[in-house]
Enzyme design. Sequence first.
Site, PDB file in Angstrom:
ATOM      1  N   GLU A 289      13.078   4.275  11.726  1.00  0.00           N
ATOM      2  CA  GLU A 289      13.001   4.723  12.742  1.00  0.00           C
ATOM      3  C   GLU A 289      14.237   5.440  13.074  1.00  0.00           C
ATOM      4  O   GLU A 289      14.298   6.504  13.870  1.00  0.00           O
ATOM      5  CB  GLU A 289      12.602   3.864  14.004  1.00  0.00           C
ATOM      6  CG  GLU A 289      11.759   4.648  14.777  1.00  0.00           C
ATOM      7  CD  GLU A 289      11.174   3.685  15.867  1.00  0.00           C
ATOM      8  OE1 GLU A 289       9.903   3.804  15.782  1.00  0.00           O
ATOM      9  OE2 GLU A 289      11.609   2.947  16.735  1.00  0.00           O
ATOM     10  N   HIS A 310       6.171 -10.987  -9.483  1.00  0.00           N
ATOM     11  CA  HIS A 310       4.919 -11.056 -10.094  1.00  0.00           C
ATOM     12  C   HIS A 310       3.935  -9.888  -9.742  1.00  0.00           C
ATOM     13  O   HIS A 310       2.768  -9.902  -9.916  1.00  0.00           O
ATOM     14  CB  HIS A 310       4.335 -12.128 -10.001  1.00  0.00           C
ATOM     15  CG  HIS A 310       5.217 -13.292 -10.606  1.00  0.00           C
ATOM     16  ND1 HIS A 310       4.810 -14.000 -11.897  1.00  0.00           N
ATOM     17  CD2 HIS A 310       6.272 -14.044 -10.066  1.00  0.00           C
ATOM     18  CE1 HIS A 310       5.910 -14.825 -12.051  1.00  0.00           C
ATOM     19  NE2 HIS A 310       6.622 -14.995 -10.930  1.00  0.00           N
ATOM     20  N   LYS A 424       0.624   9.694  18.728  1.00  0.00           N
ATOM     21  CA  LYS A 424      -0.056   9.344  20.245  1.00  0.00           C
ATOM     22  C   LYS A 424      -0.708  10.619  20.823  1.00  0.00           C
ATOM     23  O   LYS A 424      -1.860  10.436  21.275  1.00  0.00           O
ATOM     24  CB  LYS A 424       1.031   9.043  21.037  1.00  0.00           C
ATOM     25  CG  LYS A 424       1.717   7.578  20.549  1.00  0.00           C
ATOM     26  CD  LYS A 424       2.913   7.333  21.498  1.00  0.00           C
ATOM     27  CE  LYS A 424       3.696   6.103  20.980  1.00  0.00           C
ATOM     28  NZ  LYS A 424       5.004   5.683  22.079  1.00  0.00           N
TER      29      LYS A 424
END
Length: 448
Positions: A289, A310, A424
């Site tokens: 951010e 793995h 948003k």
Amino acid sequence: MKDLKLDISKAFGFVSENDYKSLQATALEKNAALYDKTLPGNDFLGWADVKNIISAQELSEIEQKAAELRQKIEILVVIGIGGSYLGAKAVIDALSNSFAQMNIQKGKPLVIFAGQNIGEDYIYELMAAIENREYALCVISKSGTTTEPAIAFRLLKAQIEKKYGKAEAANRIVAITDKSRGALRKLADSEGYKTFVIGDSVGGRFSVLTPVGLFPIAVAGFDIKQLLAGATKVEEMSAKGKSFEENVPAHYAVVRNLLYRKNFGTEILVNFHPKLHYFSEWWKQLYGESEGKEGKGIFPASVDFTSDLHSMGQFIQEGTRGLYETVISIAQPDNKVEIPSDAQNLDQLNYLAGKRVDEVNKQAELGTKLAHLDGGVPQIRIEIPQLNEYYLGQLIYFFEKACGISGYILGVNPFNQPGVEAYKKNMFALLNKPGFEEESKKIQERLK
């Protein structure tokens, strides 16, 4: 007392020492700007001064309220998203028994989280899990209107009031919010909730050493003064006026920017301790951010080794190049477990008999480092002596300070996040939120 150590030697060969030396003065200038407040984002630098980030009185009030709740609750539900939950979860997970959820009791509350997603099954299952437990809520939001935590708090507030009645529920709700503005501040004042303040000068992803992180960590039973003491130590190392040699966060900021300039565009934070998984999640938000804007930025990823050797190990070893690793290593575990001998030796592990599990883990770390260097992966290594409050405080501030310096070297404002608003606006338009009528029409047209 030993301190955090940084080893950047395995990055050289991929970047030159001359380039490293040439960027040192710039790093010190950017570090000074965090104190002089001369660059973009200067309204959000309150985190940099650890000694003044929280008053002694507020720290005492946090400890008192935390102690009060610990005596009567089994569970604390922390409601928040992004920086309002990741820092606290990172520290609590790192310091807690890995199986604490199997021994929930008063005096040692389990801290769980809500409002960090919009999962209907998640919130339903959480509400069912706490219904017959003794619990309290801590809601964290500067505005009180952020969608995810606001939905969770509306639901959980109704539940806790039904269980305890409004008066007792108010004693069990703590709000961490703005000093004077916003919907949550208004509600907290009218309902009589205990409140702590999110300062105007501290953004969410830098807020773990404020009440945002300190209160949940204190309720979980950990020493928040030691957390702050560790952070203060690294601030002293990296204060304005300190030499580059002393300023350990600046070394990290310089090397990662030089690697970025050499087209190493992905940084993988590696841990060899499973309790650090959520520390990596906190780190990813901090750097993603802060630096990911204006078409720039190093992509922050993470792996838990040896587990992910793995699964992701193959790609790291032989996949597309352009990635480097920053390894967090814990010098000494808290407990001792030795591998026993076995008469049959069917698993062929007797060559490890008498060795501690951590010794095997350390050799796995060393073997991985050598293999990945051979595979063209530059490495940075950070070591802390133990996994405790003091050294976690050092690690937190180390990454915060380095992030500020690194973002400024990169040429971005590390303290804003304009891109977060895009989803948003679309979501509000799709939900027909009042005030978004025009956006709703436009987005519906796009979806036809």
